[in-house]
Design an enzyme around this catalytic site. Structure first.
Site, PDB file in Angstrom:
ATOM      1  N   SER A  58       0.833  -1.215   0.000  1.00 46.55           N
ATOM      2  CA  SER A  58       0.000   0.000   0.000  1.00 46.55           C
ATOM      3  C   SER A  58       0.862   1.257   0.000  1.00 46.55           C
ATOM      4  O   SER A  58       0.567   2.229  -0.709  1.00 46.55           O
ATOM      5  CB  SER A  58      -0.974  -0.006   1.181  1.00 46.55           C
ATOM      6  OG  SER A  58      -0.325  -0.336   2.380  1.00 46.55           O
TER       7      SER A  58
ATOM      8  N   HIS B 153      -2.045  -8.971   1.671  1.00 46.15           N
ATOM      9  CA  HIS B 153      -1.776  -7.711   2.382  1.00 46.15           C
ATOM     10  C   HIS B 153      -2.953  -7.458   3.344  1.00 46.15           C
ATOM     11  O   HIS B 153      -3.306  -8.337   4.123  1.00 46.15           O
ATOM     12  CB  HIS B 153      -1.561  -6.616   1.323  1.00 46.15           C
ATOM     13  CG  HIS B 153      -0.960  -5.332   1.817  1.00 46.15           C
ATOM     14  ND1 HIS B 153      -0.373  -5.179   3.040  1.00 46.15           N
ATOM     15  CD2 HIS B 153      -0.860  -4.104   1.218  1.00 46.15           C
ATOM     16  CE1 HIS B 153       0.066  -3.928   3.176  1.00 46.15           C
ATOM     17  NE2 HIS B 153      -0.240  -3.256   2.084  1.00 46.15           N
TER      18      HIS B 153
ATOM     19  N   HIS C 146       5.483 -13.030   7.250  1.00 46.48           N
ATOM     20  CA  HIS C 146       5.717 -11.640   6.877  1.00 46.48           C
ATOM     21  C   HIS C 146       6.920 -11.560   5.936  1.00 46.48           C
ATOM     22  O   HIS C 146       7.849 -12.359   6.049  1.00 46.48           O
ATOM     23  CB  HIS C 146       5.963 -10.755   8.112  1.00 46.48           C
ATOM     24  CG  HIS C 146       5.726  -9.306   7.831  1.00 46.48           C
ATOM     25  ND1 HIS C 146       6.696  -8.487   7.321  1.00 46.48           N
ATOM     26  CD2 HIS C 146       4.613  -8.536   7.954  1.00 46.48           C
ATOM     27  CE1 HIS C 146       6.184  -7.269   7.160  1.00 46.48           C
ATOM     28  NE2 HIS C 146       4.918  -7.270   7.528  1.00 46.48           N
TER      29      HIS C 146
ATOM     30  N   ARG D 172       2.550  -5.126  16.639  1.00 48.59           N
ATOM     31  CA  ARG D 172       1.157  -4.670  16.508  1.00 48.59           C
ATOM     32  C   ARG D 172       0.206  -5.775  16.961  1.00 48.59           C
ATOM     33  O   ARG D 172      -0.881  -5.505  17.478  1.00 48.59           O
ATOM     34  CB  ARG D 172       0.871  -4.268  15.053  1.00 48.59           C
ATOM     35  CG  ARG D 172       1.766  -3.146  14.543  1.00 48.59           C
ATOM     36  CD  ARG D 172       1.601  -2.931  13.047  1.00 48.59           C
ATOM     37  NE  ARG D 172       2.011  -4.090  12.268  1.00 48.59           N
ATOM     38  CZ  ARG D 172       1.947  -4.173  10.931  1.00 48.59           C
ATOM     39  NH1 ARG D 172       1.488  -3.146  10.230  1.00 48.59           N
ATOM     40  NH2 ARG D 172       2.337  -5.256  10.302  1.00 48.59           N
TER      41      ARG D 172
END
Ligand code: NMX
Ligand code: MLT
Length: 454
Positions: free
Chosen positions: A255, A285, A332, A341
């Site tokens: 993004s 994503h 990832h 996170r």
């Protein structure tokens, strides 16, 4: 009809926060660093590229610059040098809330300085003066079939506002290159201020019987978003936490990269962000967060609504892998540890919903999936990423329409990518245009033991 941005200019000029002045100071201090690097040290080698990187999505190739965040594979994200707990601790909090103003995070990402409470409030006021969504955006959304994916609606709404672009207007009037950052900043701030209402409108129109809730200008961005979604406290804190956590993940993620790439043509922020949102809509994503929830629901469905035993869950994990699917929310491209996170959201759950069965299931998966992924032997990172946890919190607070989850990611991600493209214009970053090669060339260089560099 005059563009909405023009109409609100006057209101805003009475309330110019010192963010823009500070930003200009920072930009002026930064520009000579870039000039020196390019002119005096431009030929110094910082990386090389192998055939597997060329075919394999340019993984790990150092060829992008951003100062807004950095992703260390073992530590996870730092926003402007601060870890997630440090960021939450440093930024001014909304009264009565444990979480900061999202508007303060915007200031922080843009400038690298932690704003004072007064500065955060000034940004909140500035956002309010820019928040009015042009009416035609709602017409565009309403014209789309209701079963359109919320991410398609979100991206289309952003793109539909392109006529408001001050950058496009000033560019056509022939502004100087050194001024590019200014209308870019204005466009980015105008967009950011409007996204919460656009997102909430899509939600209420599509999933809540077409019952949009009017914005409450007394509230901060996170509080107002929760209000427009129609979800009571503490969802305002969930919104603040969620938007900040998802805001930035350095520049190579799809993004951020797509937004930067499109903006590098001197396309304005509306074109660029819409492109970035389209990239976020892929299941590898941002869409992984909706995939996680549908997959977790399958666990419950298959086991008659009860928590699985470890053995049952192990089988479910293996069945997923053996059917050729990925375990959503795990793995990832850069991280090699549990995503901080994920940890942040886990801590929120431990505090607010410790006994919630879906939280227990997510913890069970966390206990089992890494070993199974290691044994499976493909994923380079067997640990959970942000998406493995985010849906659980949304579901608990009644947001069970998981098709919408990536829009939440998108509102948050806009903070980082819009700050990035403002800086792209400020530092005059070039049109992005890497070189491609053919398979024949790769085979020839492979046979020769590498491409001969001049
Ligand atoms: N489950 C099963 N297989 C996996 C997983 C996983 N969670 N993660 C990676 N692999 C496989 C991957 O498909 C690839 O297989 P093959 O060689 O057959 O193509 C192999 O392991 C090597 O991939 P990696 O180099 O570890 O991962 P890569 O950098 O290519 O991709 C992701 C990273 C995130 C796309 C990948 O880990 C994945 O598909 N995860 C599940 C989807 C997900 O959670 N996406 C969200 C990412 C975070 N976000 O918020 O955007
Ligand atoms: C992100 O937040 O963009 C994801 O974790 C994906 C990435 O960093 O590549």
């Amino acid at each position: 009809m005059a563009p909405v941005a023009e109409k609100t200019d006057e209101r805003r000029s009475a309330n110019v926060s010192n963010l823009k002045a500070k930003l200009l100071e920072k930009i002026q201090a930064h520009r000579p660093r870039i000039t020196k690097l390019v002119k005096e040290q431009g030929k110094i080698v910082i990386d090389n590229v192998t055939i597997d990187q060329c075919i394999g999505g340019a993984r790990d190739v150092r060829c992008l610059v951003t100062d807004i965040s950095y992703l260390d594979p073992s530590e996870g994200i730092r926003f402007r040098g601060k870890t997630i707990p440090e960021t939450f601790a440093a930024l001014p909090k909304v009264p009565g809330s444990e979480y900061p103003y999202v508007e303060a995070h915007w200031f922080f990402l843009m400038t690298g300085d932690v704003p004072t409470k007064e500065e955060a409030l000034a940004i909140a006021e500035d956002f309010k003066s820019r928040a009015q969504v042009p009416l035609y955006v709602f017409d565009v959304l309403r014209a789309m079939p209701r079963d359109t994916h919320p991410m398609t609606m979100f991206s289309a709404a952003i793109l539909s506002m392109q006529r408001e672009s001050l950058f496009a207007k000033r560019y056509s009037e022939g502004m100087k290159k050194t001024e590019y950052w200014d209308p870019m900043y204005e466009d980015c701030t105008n967009i950011m201020a409007k996204l919460p209402e656009i997102a909430a409108y899509i939600y209420r129109m599509k999933f809540k019987g077409d019952t949009p809730i009017a914005s409450n200008p007394k509230l901060d961005l996170g509080g107002n978003f929760a209000h427009m979604m129609g979800i009571p406290k503490p969802y305002d804190d969930v919104a603040r936490m969620y938007f900040i956590l998802h805001s930035d993940h350095e520049s190579g993620n799809v993004s951020a990269h797509a937004t930067h790439l499109v903006a590098s043509t001197l396309s304005d922020a509306y074109f660029a962000l819409s492109a970035g949102i389209n990239g976020l809509a892929g299941p590898l994503h941002g869409l992984a967060n909706q995939e996680v929830l549908s997959w977790i629901q399958d666990v419950f469905k298959q086991l008659g609504g009860k928590l699985p035993t470890e053995e049952e869950l192990k089988k479910f994990l293996w069945d997923t892998l053996n059917s050729g699917k990925v375990i959503p929310g795990y793995g990832h491209a850069v991280l090699r540890k549990t995503d901080p996170r994920y940890v942040s959201q886990m801590e929120f759950c431990q505090k607010n919903l410790p006994d919630y069965p879906m939280f227990k299931l997510v913890n069970m998966i966390y206990k089992l999936a890494p070993d199974i992924l290691r044994e499976h032997g493909k994923a380079k990172n067997p640990w959970p990423n942000v998406d493995a946890h985010s849906g659980v919190i949304q579901w608990y607070y009644g947001l069970t329409e998981y098709d919408f989850y990536t829009v939440l990611f998108g509102v948050g991600r806009a903070l980082g990518v819009l700050a990035n493209i403002t800086w792209d214009r400020a530092l005059g970053y070039a049109l992005e245009r890497p070189k491609s090669v053919t398979t024949d060339m790769l085979e020839k260089w492979a046979a020769e033991g590498g491409r001969k560099l001049a």
